[in-house]
Motif scaffolding. Structure first.
Motif, PDB file in Angstrom:
ATOM      1  N   LEU A   8      36.521  41.003  50.142  1.00 21.03           N
ATOM      2  CA  LEU A   8      36.759  41.613  48.847  1.00 21.03           C
ATOM      3  C   LEU A   8      35.468  42.240  48.357  1.00 21.03           C
ATOM      4  N   LYS A   9      35.608  43.333  47.644  1.00 22.16           N
ATOM      5  CA  LYS A   9      34.473  44.080  47.121  1.00 22.16           C
ATOM      6  C   LYS A   9      34.011  43.422  45.816  1.00 22.16           C
ATOM      7  N   GLY A  10      32.741  43.052  45.764  1.00 22.27           N
ATOM      8  CA  GLY A  10      32.187  42.485  44.535  1.00 22.27           C
ATOM      9  C   GLY A  10      32.523  41.025  44.343  1.00 22.27           C
ATOM     10  N   PRO A  11      32.245  40.511  43.152  1.00 23.60           N
ATOM     11  CA  PRO A  11      32.493  39.092  42.892  1.00 23.60           C
ATOM     12  C   PRO A  11      33.981  38.803  42.701  1.00 23.60           C
ATOM     13  N   PHE A  12      34.406  37.671  43.228  1.00 24.67           N
ATOM     14  CA  PHE A  12      35.770  37.177  43.032  1.00 24.67           C
ATOM     15  C   PHE A  12      35.694  36.071  41.999  1.00 24.67           C
ATOM     16  N   ARG A  13      36.514  36.165  40.973  1.00 24.82           N
ATOM     17  CA  ARG A  13      36.496  35.162  39.908  1.00 24.82           C
ATOM     18  C   ARG A  13      37.841  34.474  39.749  1.00 24.82           C
ATOM     19  N   GLY A  14      38.627  34.472  40.800  1.00 23.69           N
ATOM     20  CA  GLY A  14      39.896  33.754  40.772  1.00 23.69           C
ATOM     21  C   GLY A  14      41.076  34.618  40.396  1.00 23.69           C
ATOM     22  N   PHE A  15      42.158  33.938  40.092  1.00 25.04           N
ATOM     23  CA  PHE A  15      43.411  34.592  39.696  1.00 25.04           C
ATOM     24  C   PHE A  15      43.517  34.477  38.186  1.00 25.04           C
ATOM     25  N   ASN A  16      43.956  35.547  37.536  1.00 25.14           N
ATOM     26  CA  ASN A  16      43.983  35.521  36.087  1.00 25.14           C
ATOM     27  C   ASN A  16      45.360  35.861  35.520  1.00 25.14           C
ATOM     28  N   ASN A  17      45.835  37.072  35.757  1.00 26.31           N
ATOM     29  CA  ASN A  17      47.146  37.469  35.240  1.00 26.31           C
ATOM     30  C   ASN A  17      47.687  38.607  36.095  1.00 26.31           C
ATOM     31  N   ARG A  18      48.820  39.139  35.717  1.00 22.60           N
ATOM     32  CA  ARG A  18      49.466  40.176  36.536  1.00 22.60           C
ATOM     33  C   ARG A  18      48.712  41.500  36.563  1.00 22.60           C
ATOM     34  N   GLN A  19      47.673  41.627  35.792  1.00 21.07           N
ATOM     35  CA  GLN A  19      46.873  42.856  35.812  1.00 21.07           C
ATOM     36  C   GLN A  19      45.612  42.712  36.677  1.00 21.07           C
ATOM     37  N   THR A  20      45.382  41.539  37.234  1.00 21.74           N
ATOM     38  CA  THR A  20      44.196  41.303  38.052  1.00 21.74           C
ATOM     39  C   THR A  20      44.321  42.061  39.367  1.00 21.74           C
ATOM     40  N   ARG A  21      43.264  42.795  39.710  1.00 14.02           N
ATOM     41  CA  ARG A  21      43.254  43.588  40.944  1.00 14.02           C
ATOM     42  C   ARG A  21      42.207  43.048  41.900  1.00 14.02           C
ATOM     43  N   PHE A  22      42.534  43.140  43.179  1.00 13.22           N
ATOM     44  CA  PHE A  22      41.650  42.680  44.240  1.00 13.22           C
ATOM     45  C   PHE A  22      41.442  43.854  45.188  1.00 13.22           C
ATOM     46  N   THR A  23      40.201  44.311  45.326  1.00 10.05           N
ATOM     47  CA  THR A  23      39.897  45.463  46.163  1.00 10.05           C
ATOM     48  C   THR A  23      39.109  45.009  47.384  1.00 10.05           C
ATOM     49  N   PHE A  24      39.611  45.381  48.552  1.00  9.05           N
ATOM     50  CA  PHE A  24      38.930  45.080  49.805  1.00  9.05           C
ATOM     51  C   PHE A  24      37.817  46.099  50.033  1.00  9.05           C
ATOM     52  N   SER A  25      36.881  45.774  50.890  1.00  8.34           N
ATOM     53  CA  SER A  25      35.736  46.656  51.143  1.00  8.34           C
ATOM     54  C   SER A  25      36.164  48.013  51.712  1.00  8.34           C
ATOM     55  N   ASN A  26      37.354  48.097  52.311  1.00  5.40           N
ATOM     56  CA  ASN A  26      37.835  49.382  52.835  1.00  5.40           C
ATOM     57  C   ASN A  26      38.527  50.226  51.762  1.00  5.40           C
ATOM     58  N   GLY A  27      38.587  49.717  50.515  1.00  2.69           N
ATOM     59  CA  GLY A  27      39.178  50.462  49.411  1.00  2.69           C
ATOM     60  C   GLY A  27      40.606  50.107  49.076  1.00  2.69           C
ATOM     61  N   THR A  28      41.292  49.364  49.935  1.00  2.00           N
ATOM     62  CA  THR A  28      42.667  48.958  49.665  1.00  2.00           C
ATOM     63  C   THR A  28      42.691  47.983  48.490  1.00  2.00           C
ATOM     64  N   THR A  29      43.596  48.231  47.543  1.00  2.00           N
ATOM     65  CA  THR A  29      43.685  47.387  46.357  1.00  2.00           C
ATOM     66  C   THR A  29      45.058  46.744  46.253  1.00  2.00           C
ATOM     67  N   TRP A  30      45.060  45.475  45.885  1.00  2.00           N
ATOM     68  CA  TRP A  30      46.274  44.700  45.657  1.00  2.00           C
ATOM     69  C   TRP A  30      46.226  44.161  44.236  1.00  2.00           C
ATOM     70  N   ARG A  31      47.388  44.081  43.590  1.00  6.03           N
ATOM     71  CA  ARG A  31      47.465  43.571  42.215  1.00  6.03           C
ATOM     72  C   ARG A  31      48.236  42.254  42.197  1.00  6.03           C
ATOM     73  N   GLN A  32      47.724  41.307  41.428  1.00  6.36           N
ATOM     74  CA  GLN A  32      48.390  40.012  41.278  1.00  6.36           C
ATOM     75  C   GLN A  32      49.770  40.230  40.687  1.00  6.36           C
ATOM     76  N   ASP A  33      50.786  39.559  41.243  1.00  3.45           N
ATOM     77  CA  ASP A  33      52.169  39.787  40.802  1.00  3.45           C
ATOM     78  C   ASP A  33      52.871  38.486  40.424  1.00  3.45           C
ATOM     79  N   GLN A  34      52.123  37.518  39.962  1.00  4.83           N
ATOM     80  CA  GLN A  34      52.735  36.305  39.448  1.00  4.83           C
ATOM     81  C   GLN A  34      51.793  35.718  38.407  1.00  4.83           C
ATOM     82  N   PRO A  35      52.354  35.091  37.378  1.00  8.92           N
ATOM     83  CA  PRO A  35      51.483  34.492  36.374  1.00  8.92           C
ATOM     84  C   PRO A  35      50.847  33.220  36.944  1.00  8.92           C
ATOM     85  N   LYS A  36      49.554  33.275  37.169  1.00 12.12           N
ATOM     86  CA  LYS A  36      48.842  32.118  37.715  1.00 12.12           C
ATOM     87  C   LYS A  36      47.383  32.230  37.341  1.00 12.12           C
TER      88      LYS A  36
END
Length: 74
Positions: A8-36
């Motif tokens: 993952l690109k940059g610091p990871f600070r866990g799971f937060n809400n459905r708007q949290t995004r996770f970007t891999f170093s290759n640029g691919t981004t995934w968005r959290q899709d469950q409340p956790k």
């Protein structure tokens, strides 16, 4: 089935809400899709996106036993 592996690109600070995004170093981004909420800090951790049999994707982060459901960002 594993669909993506990398860091993952940059610091990871866990799971937060459905708007949290996770970007891999290759640029691919995934968005959290469950409340956790789960806090865990890691700098550029290795991560995996896994396709589940029920048609969903889950994100696994090295160093934790927690996963969260994600969807690809377009």
């Amino acid at each position: 089935m594993v669909v993506q592996v990398g860091k993952l690109k940059g610091p990871f600070r866990g799971f937060n809400n459905r708007q949290t995004r996770f970007t891999f170093s290759n640029g691919t981004t995934w968005r959290q899709d469950q409340p956790k909420y789960f806090y865990f800090y890691a700098a550029n951790p290795r991560a995996r996106v896994i396709y589940q049999e029920n048609g969903t994707y889950s994100l696994e982060i090295d160093g934790t036993d927690e996963t969260v459901q994600v969807i690809p960002e377009v």
